[in-house]
Design an enzyme around this catalytic site. Structure first.
Site, PDB file in Angstrom:
ATOM      1  N   SER A  18       0.825  -1.216   0.000  1.00 32.34           N
ATOM      2  CA  SER A  18       0.000   0.000   0.000  1.00 32.34           C
ATOM      3  C   SER A  18       0.859   1.266   0.000  1.00 32.34           C
ATOM      4  CB  SER A  18      -0.908   0.022   1.236  1.00 32.34           C
ATOM      5  OG  SER A  18      -1.545   1.286   1.328  1.00 32.34           O
ATOM      6  N   SER A  20      -0.533   4.147   0.773  1.00 34.99           N
ATOM      7  CA  SER A  20      -1.200   5.101   1.664  1.00 34.99           C
ATOM      8  C   SER A  20      -0.279   5.671   2.743  1.00 34.99           C
ATOM      9  CB  SER A  20      -2.439   4.454   2.297  1.00 34.99           C
ATOM     10  OG  SER A  20      -3.410   4.247   1.303  1.00 34.99           O
ATOM     11  N   LYS A  69     -12.871  -4.387   1.952  1.00 35.30           N
ATOM     12  CA  LYS A  69     -13.715  -3.207   1.734  1.00 35.30           C
ATOM     13  C   LYS A  69     -15.216  -3.479   1.903  1.00 35.30           C
ATOM     14  CE  LYS A  69     -11.005  -0.238  -1.302  1.00 35.30           C
ATOM     15  NZ  LYS A  69     -10.986   0.384  -2.623  1.00 35.30           N
ATOM     16  N   ASP A 106     -13.484   6.637  -2.911  1.00 36.24           N
ATOM     17  CA  ASP A 106     -12.910   6.256  -4.206  1.00 36.24           C
ATOM     18  C   ASP A 106     -13.556   7.017  -5.363  1.00 36.24           C
ATOM     19  OD1 ASP A 106     -10.981   4.488  -3.318  1.00 36.24           O
ATOM     20  OD2 ASP A 106     -12.231   2.706  -3.565  1.00 36.24           O
ATOM     21  N   GLY A 132     -15.538  -3.375 -16.858  1.00 36.34           N
ATOM     22  CA  GLY A 132     -15.366  -4.004 -15.556  1.00 36.34           C
ATOM     23  C   GLY A 132     -16.611  -3.823 -14.709  1.00 36.34           C
ATOM     24  N   GLY A 134     -16.506  -4.825 -11.080  1.00 34.44           N
ATOM     25  CA  GLY A 134     -16.117  -5.145  -9.710  1.00 34.44           C
ATOM     26  C   GLY A 134     -16.304  -3.931  -8.804  1.00 34.44           C
ATOM     27  N   GLY A 135     -15.545  -3.930  -7.704  1.00 37.54           N
ATOM     28  CA  GLY A 135     -15.684  -2.863  -6.715  1.00 37.54           C
ATOM     29  C   GLY A 135     -15.342  -1.488  -7.259  1.00 37.54           C
ATOM     30  N   TYR A 223      -2.602   2.131 -11.562  1.00 39.87           N
ATOM     31  CA  TYR A 223      -1.488   3.092 -11.486  1.00 39.87           C
ATOM     32  C   TYR A 223      -0.121   2.409 -11.503  1.00 39.87           C
ATOM     33  CZ  TYR A 223      -2.030   2.066  -6.520  1.00 39.87           C
ATOM     34  OH  TYR A 223      -2.152   1.415  -5.312  1.00 39.87           O
ATOM     35  N   GLY A 244      -4.452   6.036 -12.920  1.00 37.89           N
ATOM     36  CA  GLY A 244      -5.108   5.800 -11.635  1.00 37.89           C
ATOM     37  C   GLY A 244      -4.445   6.476 -10.443  1.00 37.89           C
TER      38      GLY A 244
HETATM   39  P1  NAP Z   1     -12.514  -6.721  -8.676  1.00 39.41           P
HETATM   40  O1  NAP Z   1     -13.712  -6.372  -7.870  1.00 39.41           O
HETATM   41  O2  NAP Z   1     -11.821  -8.020  -8.433  1.00 39.41           O
HETATM   42  O3  NAP Z   1     -12.922  -6.652 -10.258  1.00 39.41           O
HETATM   43  C1  NAP Z   1     -12.014  -7.025 -11.246  1.00 39.41           C
HETATM   44  C2  NAP Z   1     -12.624  -6.733 -12.623  1.00 39.41           C
HETATM   45  O4  NAP Z   1     -11.642  -7.047 -13.620  1.00 39.41           O
HETATM   46  C3  NAP Z   1     -13.863  -7.566 -12.941  1.00 39.41           C
HETATM   47  O5  NAP Z   1     -14.746  -6.814 -13.696  1.00 39.41           O
HETATM   48  C4  NAP Z   1     -13.259  -8.721 -13.762  1.00 39.41           C
HETATM   49  O6  NAP Z   1     -14.189  -9.328 -14.646  1.00 39.41           O
HETATM   50  C5  NAP Z   1     -12.210  -7.973 -14.556  1.00 39.41           C
HETATM   51  N1  NAP Z   1     -11.192  -8.879 -15.060  1.00 39.41           N
HETATM   52  C6  NAP Z   1     -10.216  -9.504 -14.358  1.00 39.41           C
HETATM   53  N2  NAP Z   1      -9.470 -10.282 -15.186  1.00 39.41           N
HETATM   54  C7  NAP Z   1     -10.009 -10.145 -16.429  1.00 39.41           C
HETATM   55  C8  NAP Z   1      -9.693 -10.696 -17.702  1.00 39.41           C
HETATM   56  N3  NAP Z   1      -8.673 -11.560 -17.863  1.00 39.41           N
HETATM   57  N4  NAP Z   1     -10.443 -10.334 -18.760  1.00 39.41           N
HETATM   58  C9  NAP Z   1     -11.473  -9.475 -18.631  1.00 39.41           C
HETATM   59  N5  NAP Z   1     -11.831  -8.908 -17.437  1.00 39.41           N
HETATM   60  C10 NAP Z   1     -11.103  -9.249 -16.354  1.00 39.41           C
HETATM   61  O7  NAP Z   1     -11.378  -5.612  -8.527  1.00 39.41           O
HETATM   62  P2  NAP Z   1     -11.567  -4.039  -8.207  1.00 39.41           P
HETATM   63  O8  NAP Z   1     -11.497  -3.842  -6.738  1.00 39.41           O
HETATM   64  O9  NAP Z   1     -12.749  -3.532  -8.946  1.00 39.41           O
HETATM   65  O10 NAP Z   1     -10.206  -3.453  -8.821  1.00 39.41           O
HETATM   66  C11 NAP Z   1     -10.001  -3.405 -10.219  1.00 39.41           C
HETATM   67  C12 NAP Z   1      -8.762  -2.584 -10.530  1.00 39.41           C
HETATM   68  O11 NAP Z   1      -8.937  -1.268 -10.042  1.00 39.41           O
HETATM   69  C13 NAP Z   1      -7.475  -3.112  -9.867  1.00 39.41           C
HETATM   70  O12 NAP Z   1      -6.446  -3.017 -10.816  1.00 39.41           O
HETATM   71  C14 NAP Z   1      -7.247  -2.146  -8.718  1.00 39.41           C
HETATM   72  O13 NAP Z   1      -5.881  -2.029  -8.393  1.00 39.41           O
HETATM   73  C15 NAP Z   1      -7.787  -0.862  -9.319  1.00 39.41           C
HETATM   74  N6  NAP Z   1      -8.200   0.157  -8.314  1.00 39.41           N
HETATM   75  C16 NAP Z   1      -7.561   1.370  -8.335  1.00 39.41           C
HETATM   76  C17 NAP Z   1      -7.927   2.352  -7.421  1.00 39.41           C
HETATM   77  C18 NAP Z   1      -7.209   3.682  -7.421  1.00 39.41           C
HETATM   78  O14 NAP Z   1      -7.289   4.415  -6.423  1.00 39.41           O
HETATM   79  N7  NAP Z   1      -6.556   4.057  -8.498  1.00 39.41           N
HETATM   80  C19 NAP Z   1      -8.961   2.114  -6.492  1.00 39.41           C
HETATM   81  C20 NAP Z   1      -9.609   0.869  -6.525  1.00 39.41           C
HETATM   82  C21 NAP Z   1      -9.201  -0.113  -7.436  1.00 39.41           C
HETATM   83  P3  NAP Z   1     -15.089 -10.576 -14.165  1.00 39.41           P
HETATM   84  O15 NAP Z   1     -16.258  -9.996 -13.422  1.00 39.41           O
HETATM   85  O16 NAP Z   1     -15.495 -11.233 -15.432  1.00 39.41           O
HETATM   86  O17 NAP Z   1     -14.218 -11.443 -13.296  1.00 39.41           O
END
Ligand code: NAP
Length: 278
Positions: A18, A20, A69, A106, A132, A134-135, A223, A244
């Site tokens: 992290s 942070s 989270k 976020d 995407g 996810g979260g 990022y 990011g």
């Molecule tokens: P998450 O809930 O695990 O979601 C991951 C997403 O990526 C899902 O939509 C997943 O699709 C997709 N994915 C993973 N592998 C894939 C592949 N091979 N082909 C197509 N889609 C794929 O994760 P998250 O918490 O949303 O985080 C996602 C990204 O955001 C991470 O890289 C994280 O580091 C980044 N992030 C950055 C910040 C920031 O402050 N900059 C904050 C939060 C998160 P499926 O649903 O099909 O599995």
């Protein structure tokens, strides 16, 4: 100021990666405060005990990162309505009476990062494409809707997850199959990658940008690296790009303010300090 020695930290598992602490310790120093922001490696099975222990420790609060989270929400005394809509918290603030309040900054960080790149950015200037479901996607979608977005095209490898997410937000969000991601770019004003594709160690996101107007902003919440293959391709064809890092830095500001009563700034010095750790 509640304490003369201020303290906060981040709970995650694993948590050593992290950034942070670098951000908040920089601001603690810059603000003339005495204190520290630390890493709390908390196993999922220990999350409730760790969160309940915050009150006893006398710290100002903490950030919550992966994988906690969502689960952390049930262990605080009150959750901000915005965080409820995002389905997760990333910040806990200890109140004067000891109550633990949960927030999610976020989405705020994401919008601020867009405004940093284009100060006159408007959410209703055209369709947004979000990749995407996810979260991170949920936080981005809530923030876009609250900023005035009226058409969000949501595409995810697992279509059912995009459909479930779209259903929570009504007419503004429509889910499409992943194979449609290039057609979905037609006429869009914003493209956001919230998948982990393109992150260091992951496969790149495969998407041809031909149909995306050159006037569109292309944002990636990743990022590491700072410039993903998606952002590099978008920059080369003339789109404004947003990585990011801005989201990461800006989401931290309201937390610092809530804990320590100082609204800190994202300066080029802080940005360089973080980049040196990537
Ligand atoms: P998450 O809930 O695990 O979601 C991951 C997403 O990526 C899902 O939509 C997943 O699709 C997709 N994915 C993973 N592998 C894939 C592949 N091979 N082909 C197509 N889609 C794929 O994760 P998250 O918490 O949303 O985080 C996602 C990204 O955001 C991470 O890289 C994280 O580091 C980044 N992030 C950055 C910040 C920031 O402050 N900059 C904050 C939060 C998160 P499926 O649903 O099909 O599995």
């Amino acid at each position: 100021m509640k304490n003369t020695f201020v303290m906060a930290g981040v709970m995650g598992w694993p948590v050593s990666h992290s950034r942070s602490p670098v951000i908040h310790n920089h601001w603690i120093k810059q603000s003339g405060l005495t204190g520290a922001y630390g890493l709390f490696p908390v196993k999922p099975s220990q999350l409730e005990t760790a969160i309940r222990g915050i009150k006893a420790l006398g710290i100002a609060g903490c950030n919550i990162t992966l994988p906690h989270k969502v689960n952390a929400m049930q262990f605080v005394d009150w959750v901000d309505p915005l965080a409820i809509r995002m389905g997760a918290i990333n910040t806990i603030v200890v109140q004067a009476d000891g109550a633990l309040h949960g927030f999610n900054n976020d989405g705020y960080g994401f919008i601020q990062s867009l405004r940093e790149a284009q100060p006159n950015w408007k959410a209703n200037s055209g369709p947004a494409v979000v990749l995407g479901a996810g979260g991170a996607a949920r936080a981005v979608i809530v923030a876009l809707i609250d900023s005035g977005a009226t058409e969000i095209r949501l595409l995810n490898r697992t279509l059912s997850k995009a459909e479930d997410l779209a259903r929570d937000f009504g007419e503004a969000v429509r889910a499409f199959p992943w194979v449609e991601r290039e057609n979905a770019l037609h006429g869009a004003a914003l493209l956001v990658n919230t998948t982990s594709l393109g992150m260091h160690g992951e496969s790149p996101l495969v998407i041809a940008l031909n149909q995306l107007p050159v006037s569109a902003i292309v944002s990636d919440v990743i990022y590491i690296p700072l410039e993903t293959p998606l952002l590099a391709a978008a920059r080369l064809r003339g789109n404004i790009t947003v990585n990011g890092l801005g989201m990461l830095l800006h989401q931290a500001r309201p937390a610092f303010k809530a804990w320590f009563d100082v609204m800190p700034e994202v300066t080029s010095e802080l940005r360089d300090t973080i980049i040196a750790t990537l």
